[in-house]
Design a protein around this motif. Sequence first.
Motif, PDB file in Angstrom:
ATOM      1  N   MET A  64       0.806  -1.216   0.000  1.00 52.69           N
ATOM      2  CA  MET A  64       0.000   0.000   0.000  1.00 52.69           C
ATOM      3  C   MET A  64       0.836   1.261   0.000  1.00 52.69           C
ATOM      4  O   MET A  64       0.362   2.323  -0.414  1.00 52.69           O
ATOM      5  CB  MET A  64      -0.949  -0.004   1.202  1.00 52.69           C
ATOM      6  CG  MET A  64      -2.168  -0.894   1.009  1.00 52.69           C
ATOM      7  SD  MET A  64      -3.078  -0.563  -0.522  1.00 52.69           S
ATOM      8  CE  MET A  64      -3.563   1.151  -0.282  1.00 52.69           C
ATOM      9  N   LEU A  65       2.082   1.188   0.437  1.00 46.27           N
ATOM     10  CA  LEU A  65       2.960   2.350   0.320  1.00 46.27           C
ATOM     11  C   LEU A  65       3.148   2.724  -1.143  1.00 46.27           C
ATOM     12  O   LEU A  65       3.152   3.905  -1.501  1.00 46.27           O
ATOM     13  CB  LEU A  65       4.310   2.063   0.981  1.00 46.27           C
ATOM     14  CG  LEU A  65       4.344   2.072   2.511  1.00 46.27           C
ATOM     15  CD1 LEU A  65       5.707   1.611   3.009  1.00 46.27           C
ATOM     16  CD2 LEU A  65       4.026   3.460   3.049  1.00 46.27           C
ATOM     17  N   GLY A  66       3.300   1.698  -2.000  1.00 47.77           N
ATOM     18  CA  GLY A  66       3.465   1.961  -3.428  1.00 47.77           C
ATOM     19  C   GLY A  66       2.147   2.177  -4.143  1.00 47.77           C
ATOM     20  O   GLY A  66       1.970   3.165  -4.860  1.00 47.77           O
TER      21      GLY A  66
ATOM     22  N   VAL B  49       7.893   3.834  -8.659  1.00 47.69           N
ATOM     23  CA  VAL B  49       8.362   4.522  -9.867  1.00 47.69           C
ATOM     24  C   VAL B  49       7.188   5.139 -10.619  1.00 47.69           C
ATOM     25  O   VAL B  49       7.236   6.301 -11.044  1.00 47.69           O
ATOM     26  CB  VAL B  49       9.131   3.536 -10.777  1.00 47.69           C
ATOM     27  CG1 VAL B  49       9.375   4.143 -12.159  1.00 47.69           C
ATOM     28  CG2 VAL B  49      10.459   3.147 -10.134  1.00 47.69           C
ATOM     29  N   ALA B  50       6.110   4.361 -10.775  1.00 51.02           N
ATOM     30  CA  ALA B  50       4.935   4.857 -11.503  1.00 51.02           C
ATOM     31  C   ALA B  50       4.304   6.045 -10.796  1.00 51.02           C
ATOM     32  O   ALA B  50       4.004   7.078 -11.412  1.00 51.02           O
ATOM     33  CB  ALA B  50       3.913   3.732 -11.670  1.00 51.02           C
ATOM     34  N   GLY B  51       4.104   5.924  -9.493  1.00 55.18           N
ATOM     35  CA  GLY B  51       3.442   6.976  -8.736  1.00 55.18           C
ATOM     36  C   GLY B  51       4.245   8.257  -8.684  1.00 55.18           C
ATOM     37  O   GLY B  51       3.701   9.358  -8.858  1.00 55.18           O
ATOM     38  N   ILE B  52       5.551   8.140  -8.454  1.00 53.21           N
ATOM     39  CA  ILE B  52       6.395   9.340  -8.381  1.00 53.21           C
ATOM     40  C   ILE B  52       6.464  10.038  -9.730  1.00 53.21           C
ATOM     41  O   ILE B  52       6.356  11.272  -9.813  1.00 53.21           O
ATOM     42  CB  ILE B  52       7.809   8.965  -7.883  1.00 53.21           C
ATOM     43  CG1 ILE B  52       7.748   8.536  -6.414  1.00 53.21           C
ATOM     44  CG2 ILE B  52       8.763  10.139  -8.054  1.00 53.21           C
ATOM     45  CD1 ILE B  52       9.071   8.022  -5.871  1.00 53.21           C
ATOM     46  N   THR B  53       6.625   9.243 -10.791  1.00 53.86           N
ATOM     47  CA  THR B  53       6.710   9.840 -12.123  1.00 53.86           C
ATOM     48  C   THR B  53       5.433  10.585 -12.471  1.00 53.86           C
ATOM     49  O   THR B  53       5.476  11.732 -12.941  1.00 53.86           O
ATOM     50  CB  THR B  53       6.982   8.760 -13.185  1.00 53.86           C
ATOM     51  OG1 THR B  53       8.175   8.047 -12.847  1.00 53.86           O
ATOM     52  CG2 THR B  53       7.144   9.393 -14.562  1.00 53.86           C
ATOM     53  N   TYR B  54       4.295   9.947 -12.239  1.00 55.03           N
ATOM     54  CA  TYR B  54       3.019  10.602 -12.561  1.00 55.03           C
ATOM     55  C   TYR B  54       2.797  11.812 -11.652  1.00 55.03           C
ATOM     56  O   TYR B  54       2.359  12.874 -12.117  1.00 55.03           O
ATOM     57  CB  TYR B  54       1.862   9.620 -12.402  1.00 55.03           C
ATOM     58  CG  TYR B  54       0.534  10.189 -12.867  1.00 55.03           C
ATOM     59  CD1 TYR B  54       0.179  10.144 -14.207  1.00 55.03           C
ATOM     60  CD2 TYR B  54      -0.344  10.781 -11.970  1.00 55.03           C
ATOM     61  CE1 TYR B  54      -1.023  10.670 -14.656  1.00 55.03           C
ATOM     62  CE2 TYR B  54      -1.545  11.316 -12.401  1.00 55.03           C
ATOM     63  CZ  TYR B  54      -1.875  11.264 -13.741  1.00 55.03           C
ATOM     64  OH  TYR B  54      -3.072  11.810 -14.170  1.00 55.03           O
ATOM     65  N   GLY B  55       3.097  11.664 -10.366  1.00 51.75           N
ATOM     66  CA  GLY B  55       2.890  12.766  -9.435  1.00 51.75           C
ATOM     67  C   GLY B  55       3.724  13.976  -9.759  1.00 51.75           C
ATOM     68  O   GLY B  55       3.255  15.123  -9.685  1.00 51.75           O
TER      69      GLY B  55
END
Length: 511
Positions: A101-103, A316-322
């Motif tokens: 859930m962190l990711g 990686v996905a979340g940081i990039t999109y954010g």
Amino acid sequence: METLNDFEQKNNRGFNKFLNIIEKVGNKLPHPFMLFFYLILILVVISFILGTMQATVLHPSTGEEVAVKSLLSKEGIQYILSNTLTNFTGFAPLGLVLTMMLGIGLSEKVGLFSALMTKAITKTPKRIVSFMVVFIGILGNIASDAAFVVIPPLAALVFLTLGRHPLAGLAAGLAGAGIGFTANILIAGTDALLSGITTEIAKSINSDMIVTPLDNWFFMSVSTFLLAFLGALVTDKFVEPRLGLYKGEKKADNKELSPLENKALRNTGIAVLLYVAVIIGLIVMPDSPLLNEDGTILRSPFLSGIVPILFGFFLVAGITYGVSIKKIQKTADIPNIMAEAIKDLSSYIVLIFIIGQFIGYFNWTNIATWSAVHLADFLTAINLTNIFAIILFILLVALLSLFIISGSALWSLVAPIFVPTFMVLGYHPAFIQLAYRVGESSTNMVTPLNTYFAIILGFMQVYNKKAGIGTLMALMIPYTIVFLVSWIILILVFALFNLPIGPDVYYLLNN
């Protein structure tokens, strides 16, 4: 053409009475935390009685005599006092779910999943829109419960835009996200959660047994496409024709992703492809640390370490999109968003504390082994040891799911009895877990006790102000029946042809 409301008024009076009985009985069940607290009290009494009777049984694997131990004995009280913390902190699903859930939570909070679902559904060709709505709904469980509040209203808007009945779209999206919740072609939080519980319980029979999040992957991947096809068929051939033409006042609002959101999705796609390429590179490199010593992937560090690898993927996905969408503007935003995601798990953490105690006590008393051997002997005596015993277990779970909505709570309730029992009969614990997932997922959208019923009814009333529980039930029952029957047939096919349900995992232990 007769509408669904007209049909319900004439034909569903008896069905509504049945629903009222379910709701009345279900409302009398205590909160899951209190349910397991009461079960612990019952366990204490049973362990005392069996301990006093000096109940013993021969362990099915070692042949050693195993005695039931009382929680009220000196040894039992010492166990409770010295293991309360470790029963909680050492409970396998806790670390698995929190890590995932962190990711996943980061990706969900920055809006990545919502954008992906919007993009996927709105760009689907008309001729396969029903298939894609159900398919995306099933994949939506990667975002956990977020799928329930994102996909159905989005699917309704897609159908409305195409000139189709929006409630048919909502039903298709809900069938995928709700009834098909346990299936996926990706490894989701459900896999991590259930496999952790299964492993803890399976160790009461075989201390070396480990069930990984990948152990149901093959079966669930096949299920995803099968359910999407059948869900589309039910939508197009049965549900939508019964609804008739939509004559409501709500008009389509053709909202599309903004240029910034499209750019963010493109950047995210590039980032995750690079991440996957790095993982593949590590797998194929000579003397790879991700493979076994013999160079194979089965039961390798890659599979046993899939949770941190998936965590990295979503990170990686979340940081990039954010960053691309400007929801992450400084490094401190990343842990802050993760903290928000973890807050959503507060009720789960409270529940896992008491579940951890129950399973710990249950295993320590040896009641799991004692009851499993006797239940297995009973099934053997009545000649019910074949695959049809598994089918009866699926139907039992489907019935219990009408009253106990929490999937993890229900699994924690039935697993301590049935996992050891079927292991004694030779079945792999991952296969019992799979059977449970089929039964639990099939009926979780046909009970008014589902916490998302009120939200879904709100979505429905946008298009039909008179819609009620009966309307929602009438929409969902066809999917429930078709999905449950097709899943049971699929399980029989996997067992009959001895097909792997996951990497090097078959329905029997001796494969």
